[in-house]
Design a protein around this motif. Sequence first.
Motif, PDB file in Angstrom:
ATOM      1  N   MET A   1       1.435 -39.102 124.657  1.00 14.09           N
ATOM      2  CA  MET A   1       1.316 -39.078 123.188  1.00 14.09           C
ATOM      3  C   MET A   1       1.040 -37.654 122.702  1.00 14.09           C
ATOM      4  SD  MET A   1       1.876 -42.003 121.942  1.00 14.09           S
ATOM      5  CE  MET A   1       1.141 -42.194 120.338  1.00 14.09           C
ATOM      6  N   LEU A   2       1.643 -37.333 121.604  1.00 12.64           N
ATOM      7  CA  LEU A   2       1.388 -36.024 121.016  1.00 12.64           C
ATOM      8  C   LEU A   2       0.263 -36.155 120.001  1.00 12.64           C
ATOM      9  CD1 LEU A   2       5.096 -35.071 120.269  1.00 12.64           C
ATOM     10  CD2 LEU A   2       3.744 -34.376 122.240  1.00 12.64           C
ATOM     11  N   ASN A   3      -0.707 -35.308 120.135  1.00 18.78           N
ATOM     12  CA  ASN A   3      -1.839 -35.388 119.214  1.00 18.78           C
ATOM     13  C   ASN A   3      -1.662 -34.495 117.994  1.00 18.78           C
ATOM     14  OD1 ASN A   3      -3.505 -37.340 120.396  1.00 18.78           O
ATOM     15  ND2 ASN A   3      -3.950 -35.882 122.038  1.00 18.78           N
ATOM     16  N   VAL A   4      -0.515 -34.589 117.426  1.00 18.43           N
ATOM     17  CA  VAL A   4      -0.254 -33.786 116.230  1.00 18.43           C
ATOM     18  C   VAL A   4       0.384 -34.672 115.170  1.00 18.43           C
ATOM     19  CG1 VAL A   4       0.075 -31.628 117.519  1.00 18.43           C
ATOM     20  CG2 VAL A   4       2.035 -33.104 117.053  1.00 18.43           C
ATOM     21  N   THR A   5       0.416 -34.173 113.959  1.00 22.41           N
ATOM     22  CA  THR A   5       1.107 -34.880 112.882  1.00 22.41           C
ATOM     23  C   THR A   5       2.251 -34.012 112.415  1.00 22.41           C
ATOM     24  OG1 THR A   5      -1.016 -35.765 112.195  1.00 22.41           O
ATOM     25  CG2 THR A   5       0.821 -35.979 110.633  1.00 22.41           C
ATOM     26  N   ILE A   6       3.416 -34.573 112.377  1.00 20.85           N
ATOM     27  CA  ILE A   6       4.586 -33.822 111.910  1.00 20.85           C
ATOM     28  C   ILE A   6       5.151 -34.516 110.679  1.00 20.85           C
ATOM     29  CG2 ILE A   6       6.938 -33.107 112.496  1.00 20.85           C
ATOM     30  CD1 ILE A   6       5.967 -33.002 115.450  1.00 20.85           C
ATOM     31  N   PRO A   7       5.256 -33.804 109.560  1.00 22.42           N
ATOM     32  CA  PRO A   7       5.826 -34.445 108.377  1.00 22.42           C
ATOM     33  C   PRO A   7       7.323 -34.622 108.573  1.00 22.42           C
ATOM     34  CG  PRO A   7       5.484 -32.134 107.951  1.00 22.42           C
ATOM     35  CD  PRO A   7       4.984 -32.383 109.356  1.00 22.42           C
ATOM     36  N   ARG A   8       7.816 -35.799 108.333  1.00 19.51           N
ATOM     37  CA  ARG A   8       9.226 -36.064 108.593  1.00 19.51           C
ATOM     38  C   ARG A   8      10.057 -36.177 107.330  1.00 19.51           C
ATOM     39  NH1 ARG A   8      10.606 -35.831 113.983  1.00 19.51           N
ATOM     40  NH2 ARG A   8      11.799 -37.758 113.924  1.00 19.51           N
ATOM     41  N   ASP A   9       9.417 -36.164 106.205  1.00 17.17           N
ATOM     42  CA  ASP A   9      10.163 -36.339 104.961  1.00 17.17           C
ATOM     43  C   ASP A   9       9.592 -35.406 103.896  1.00 17.17           C
ATOM     44  OD1 ASP A   9      11.993 -37.313 103.191  1.00 17.17           O
ATOM     45  OD2 ASP A   9      10.902 -39.163 102.754  1.00 17.17           O
ATOM     46  N   VAL A  10       9.874 -34.121 104.095  1.00 17.53           N
ATOM     47  CA  VAL A  10       9.291 -33.145 103.167  1.00 17.53           C
ATOM     48  C   VAL A  10      10.227 -32.889 102.001  1.00 17.53           C
ATOM     49  CG1 VAL A  10       7.859 -32.006 104.892  1.00 17.53           C
ATOM     50  CG2 VAL A  10      10.194 -31.232 104.519  1.00 17.53           C
ATOM     51  N   LYS A  11       9.658 -32.512 100.913  1.00 22.86           N
ATOM     52  CA  LYS A  11      10.442 -32.174  99.729  1.00 22.86           C
ATOM     53  C   LYS A  11      10.707 -30.675  99.711  1.00 22.86           C
ATOM     54  CE  LYS A  11      10.730 -36.146  97.460  1.00 22.86           C
ATOM     55  NZ  LYS A  11      11.047 -36.786  98.767  1.00 22.86           N
ATOM     56  N   VAL A  12      11.942 -30.327  99.440  1.00 19.39           N
ATOM     57  CA  VAL A  12      12.302 -28.921  99.313  1.00 19.39           C
ATOM     58  C   VAL A  12      11.901 -28.479  97.910  1.00 19.39           C
ATOM     59  CG1 VAL A  12      14.240 -27.323  99.294  1.00 19.39           C
ATOM     60  CG2 VAL A  12      14.260 -29.267 100.839  1.00 19.39           C
ATOM     61  N   LYS A  13      11.419 -27.257  97.810  1.00 21.83           N
ATOM     62  CA  LYS A  13      11.035 -26.765  96.488  1.00 21.83           C
ATOM     63  C   LYS A  13      12.295 -26.355  95.710  1.00 21.83           C
ATOM     64  CE  LYS A  13       7.695 -23.855  94.185  1.00 21.83           C
ATOM     65  NZ  LYS A  13       8.313 -22.618  93.651  1.00 21.83           N
ATOM     66  N   LEU A  14      12.527 -27.065  94.638  1.00 26.11           N
ATOM     67  CA  LEU A  14      13.716 -26.788  93.833  1.00 26.11           C
ATOM     68  C   LEU A  14      13.308 -26.187  92.498  1.00 26.11           C
ATOM     69  CD1 LEU A  14      15.823 -30.037  94.415  1.00 26.11           C
ATOM     70  CD2 LEU A  14      15.960 -27.858  95.619  1.00 26.11           C
ATOM     71  N   GLU A  15      14.112 -25.240  92.055  1.00 24.68           N
ATOM     72  CA  GLU A  15      13.844 -24.626  90.757  1.00 24.68           C
ATOM     73  C   GLU A  15      15.057 -24.810  89.862  1.00 24.68           C
ATOM     74  OE1 GLU A  15      11.856 -20.926  90.927  1.00 24.68           O
ATOM     75  OE2 GLU A  15      11.367 -21.169  93.049  1.00 24.68           O
ATOM     76  N   ASN A  16      14.842 -24.565  88.580  1.00 22.87           N
ATOM     77  CA  ASN A  16      15.960 -24.679  87.644  1.00 22.87           C
ATOM     78  C   ASN A  16      16.863 -23.458  87.771  1.00 22.87           C
ATOM     79  OD1 ASN A  16      15.129 -27.147  86.456  1.00 22.87           O
ATOM     80  ND2 ASN A  16      13.597 -26.001  85.287  1.00 22.87           N
ATOM     81  N   PHE A  17      18.135 -23.717  87.978  1.00 22.35           N
ATOM     82  CA  PHE A  17      19.116 -22.635  88.099  1.00 22.35           C
ATOM     83  C   PHE A  17      19.006 -21.656  86.930  1.00 22.35           C
ATOM     84  CE2 PHE A  17      23.313 -20.911  87.060  1.00 22.35           C
ATOM     85  CZ  PHE A  17      23.678 -20.313  88.252  1.00 22.35           C
ATOM     86  N   MET A  18      18.952 -22.219  85.713  1.00 22.94           N
ATOM     87  CA  MET A  18      18.991 -21.370  84.521  1.00 22.94           C
ATOM     88  C   MET A  18      17.710 -20.564  84.286  1.00 22.94           C
ATOM     89  SD  MET A  18      21.265 -23.642  81.873  1.00 22.94           S
ATOM     90  CE  MET A  18      21.560 -22.503  80.539  1.00 22.94           C
ATOM     91  N   ASP A  19      16.644 -20.899  85.019  1.00 19.50           N
ATOM     92  CA  ASP A  19      15.436 -20.064  84.914  1.00 19.50           C
ATOM     93  C   ASP A  19      15.633 -18.732  85.621  1.00 19.50           C
ATOM     94  OD1 ASP A  19      14.142 -21.984  83.501  1.00 19.50           O
ATOM     95  OD2 ASP A  19      12.924 -22.743  85.170  1.00 19.50           O
ATOM     96  N   HIS A  20      16.620 -18.681  86.498  1.00 18.56           N
ATOM     97  CA  HIS A  20      16.810 -17.479  87.307  1.00 18.56           C
ATOM     98  C   HIS A  20      18.153 -16.794  87.071  1.00 18.56           C
ATOM     99  CE1 HIS A  20      13.211 -18.335  89.698  1.00 18.56           C
ATOM    100  NE2 HIS A  20      13.569 -19.600  89.603  1.00 18.56           N
ATOM    101  N   PHE A  21      19.196 -17.592  86.902  1.00 18.00           N
ATOM    102  CA  PHE A  21      20.544 -17.040  86.711  1.00 18.00           C
ATOM    103  C   PHE A  21      20.885 -17.178  85.231  1.00 18.00           C
ATOM    104  CE2 PHE A  21      20.210 -18.261  91.098  1.00 18.00           C
ATOM    105  CZ  PHE A  21      21.002 -17.377  91.813  1.00 18.00           C
ATOM    106  N   LYS A  22      21.095 -16.053  84.583  1.00 18.61           N
ATOM    107  CA  LYS A  22      21.261 -16.087  83.127  1.00 18.61           C
ATOM    108  C   LYS A  22      22.709 -15.802  82.715  1.00 18.61           C
ATOM    109  CE  LYS A  22      16.652 -16.081  82.637  1.00 18.61           C
ATOM    110  NZ  LYS A  22      15.872 -17.206  82.159  1.00 18.61           N
ATOM    111  N   GLY A  23      23.132 -16.507  81.699  1.00 16.98           N
ATOM    112  CA  GLY A  23      24.401 -16.182  81.054  1.00 16.98           C
ATOM    113  C   GLY A  23      25.640 -16.857  81.633  1.00 16.98           C
ATOM    114  N   PHE A  24      25.495 -17.528  82.758  1.00 13.60           N
ATOM    115  CA  PHE A  24      26.667 -18.147  83.384  1.00 13.60           C
ATOM    116  C   PHE A  24      27.317 -19.216  82.496  1.00 13.60           C
ATOM    117  CE2 PHE A  24      25.056 -16.093  87.144  1.00 13.60           C
ATOM    118  CZ  PHE A  24      26.188 -15.855  87.909  1.00 13.60           C
ATOM    119  N   GLU A  25      26.481 -19.871  81.680  1.00 12.60           N
ATOM    120  CA  GLU A  25      27.019 -20.946  80.832  1.00 12.60           C
ATOM    121  C   GLU A  25      27.978 -20.400  79.770  1.00 12.60           C
ATOM    122  OE1 GLU A  25      23.981 -19.829  80.870  1.00 12.60           O
ATOM    123  OE2 GLU A  25      23.260 -19.503  78.838  1.00 12.60           O
TER     124      GLU A  25
END
Length: 162
Positions: free
Chosen positions: A1-25
């Motif tokens: 048995m491994l005495n550790v905890t491994i997260p198996r379902d993590v959330k990726v940090k997502l940001e709003n595209f338009m907060d960073h990339f401007k003018g593409f629209e």
Amino acid sequence: MLNVTIPRDVKVKLENFMDHFKGFEKVSIVKEIFGDDAEKVLSELKVEFCHFRKGFMWICDDDGHLVVSVCYLKRGNERDIYLDVIHEFVHVRQFMDGKELYDDHIDYVKRPTEIEAYEFTVREARRIGMTDAEIFEYLKTDWITADEEKKLAKTLGVRISK
Ligand SMILES: [Zn+2]
């Protein structure tokens, strides 16, 4: 048995595209890609900044968000990054249309989803004044051979430089 905890379902940090990339629209080819919904689509588009050293940017085919390499943003040529964003926008639309983006059964340079993405990119490259030699240079990537690059250029009507 491994005495550790491994997260198996993590959330990726997502940001709003338009907060960073401007003018593409406001770019006309973007309106062509998304139609009247361009601004709405971009306002809902999420971006993930990742630290992979390999790769530039791509679309996550689980939920259609854009993934961009931090290293590429730091070191890449601005015009290349701009064209890559346009290329990925086409994949965003294809994803929304329910298309399979990464069909490994078809060679990269023959895959209809890639050809379509490159067609928009090449048109935009010409609009911003790039020569065929510069576009041919842009088509060079790590994951295609010189022969494949020529094949792709031919398909796209880009004059092949030596
Ligand atoms: Zn692509």
